[in-house]
Design an enzyme around this catalytic site. Sequence first.
Site, PDB file in Angstrom:
ATOM      1  N   CYS A 100      41.792  61.293   5.544  1.00  0.00           N
ATOM      2  CA  CYS A 100      43.271  60.757   5.723  1.00  0.00           C
ATOM      3  C   CYS A 100      43.246  60.282   7.305  1.00  0.00           C
ATOM      4  O   CYS A 100      42.768  59.238   7.820  1.00  0.00           O
ATOM      5  CB  CYS A 100      44.000  61.984   5.477  1.00  0.00           C
ATOM      6  SG  CYS A 100      45.896  61.318   5.562  1.00  0.00           S
ATOM      7  N   HIS A 106      42.955  63.977   0.001  1.00  0.00           N
ATOM      8  CA  HIS A 106      42.408  65.079   0.518  1.00  0.00           C
ATOM      9  C   HIS A 106      41.507  65.943  -0.544  1.00  0.00           C
ATOM     10  O   HIS A 106      42.361  66.994  -1.292  1.00  0.00           O
ATOM     11  CB  HIS A 106      43.649  65.843   1.103  1.00  0.00           C
ATOM     12  CG  HIS A 106      44.437  65.504   2.203  1.00  0.00           C
ATOM     13  ND1 HIS A 106      44.186  65.930   3.362  1.00  0.00           N
ATOM     14  CD2 HIS A 106      45.282  64.415   2.339  1.00  0.00           C
ATOM     15  CE1 HIS A 106      44.971  65.187   4.292  1.00  0.00           C
ATOM     16  NE2 HIS A 106      45.442  64.350   3.508  1.00  0.00           N
ATOM     17  N   GLU A 157      39.759  68.476   0.447  1.00  0.00           N
ATOM     18  CA  GLU A 157      39.478  69.738   0.742  1.00  0.00           C
ATOM     19  C   GLU A 157      40.857  70.602   0.281  1.00  0.00           C
ATOM     20  O   GLU A 157      40.787  71.733   0.232  1.00  0.00           O
ATOM     21  CB  GLU A 157      39.692  69.934   2.387  1.00  0.00           C
ATOM     22  CG  GLU A 157      41.115  69.629   2.854  1.00  0.00           C
ATOM     23  CD  GLU A 157      41.377  68.213   2.988  1.00  0.00           C
ATOM     24  OE1 GLU A 157      42.536  67.974   3.828  1.00  0.00           O
ATOM     25  OE2 GLU A 157      40.768  67.338   2.517  1.00  0.00           O
TER      26      GLU A 157
END
Length: 223
Positions: A85, A194, A196
């Site tokens: 991002c 994302h 994660e």
Amino acid sequence: MRIGVVTFPGSLDDRDAARAVRVAGGEAVSLWHGDADLHGVDGVVLPGGFSYGDYLRCGAIARFAPVMERVVDAARGGLPVLGICNGFQILCESHLLPGALIRNDHRKFVCRDQPLRVESVSTAWTSGYAAGQEIVIPLKNGEGGYVADERMLDELEAEGRVVLRYVGDNPNGSYRDIAGVTNARGNVVGLMPHPEHAVESLTGPGTDGLGFFTSVLEGLVRS
């Protein structure tokens, strides 16, 4: 394997990225934007957030952070670097990746679980996936539209450097539905979604993002 996670003023996904590294089996090392060295890490993650408040352009100030001088030099030497991002925006501003990220075409912030197709498994961060595999990981951005001129887009396609593509509705107007790209060497990857946030089944849409972190760790062990 030790993976550094950089914290800039305004970062907000650095702890999530560090946790993803640990869940994957690596050692997460905190790196500060003012650090003069990378403390011997084997890879680096530039996390999401709003570095330096996203003043000027997203990532435009972060590219001048002292730690980024070391990241750029190390990346050009082959160090695996992942930009997520805002981290993707920083990689583009630092010229480690081509193109730019601009305001979403519908001018609204988007936050949703996003279907993606893995286009390239020839990178340090995606080698654990299968080519063409469809995954779902969260997406959240207001300036996530990937743009580049036609010559560069054709070059990325021809060289297999489009890493991820949006499946279904394009969430931000990215050219050719591109969600992530890599450099020619395959050690630097930037993506807008994302991974994660999708490493544990207890939270998020599942564990489809974990492969980014296990891929780099397994690659480092093999090397």
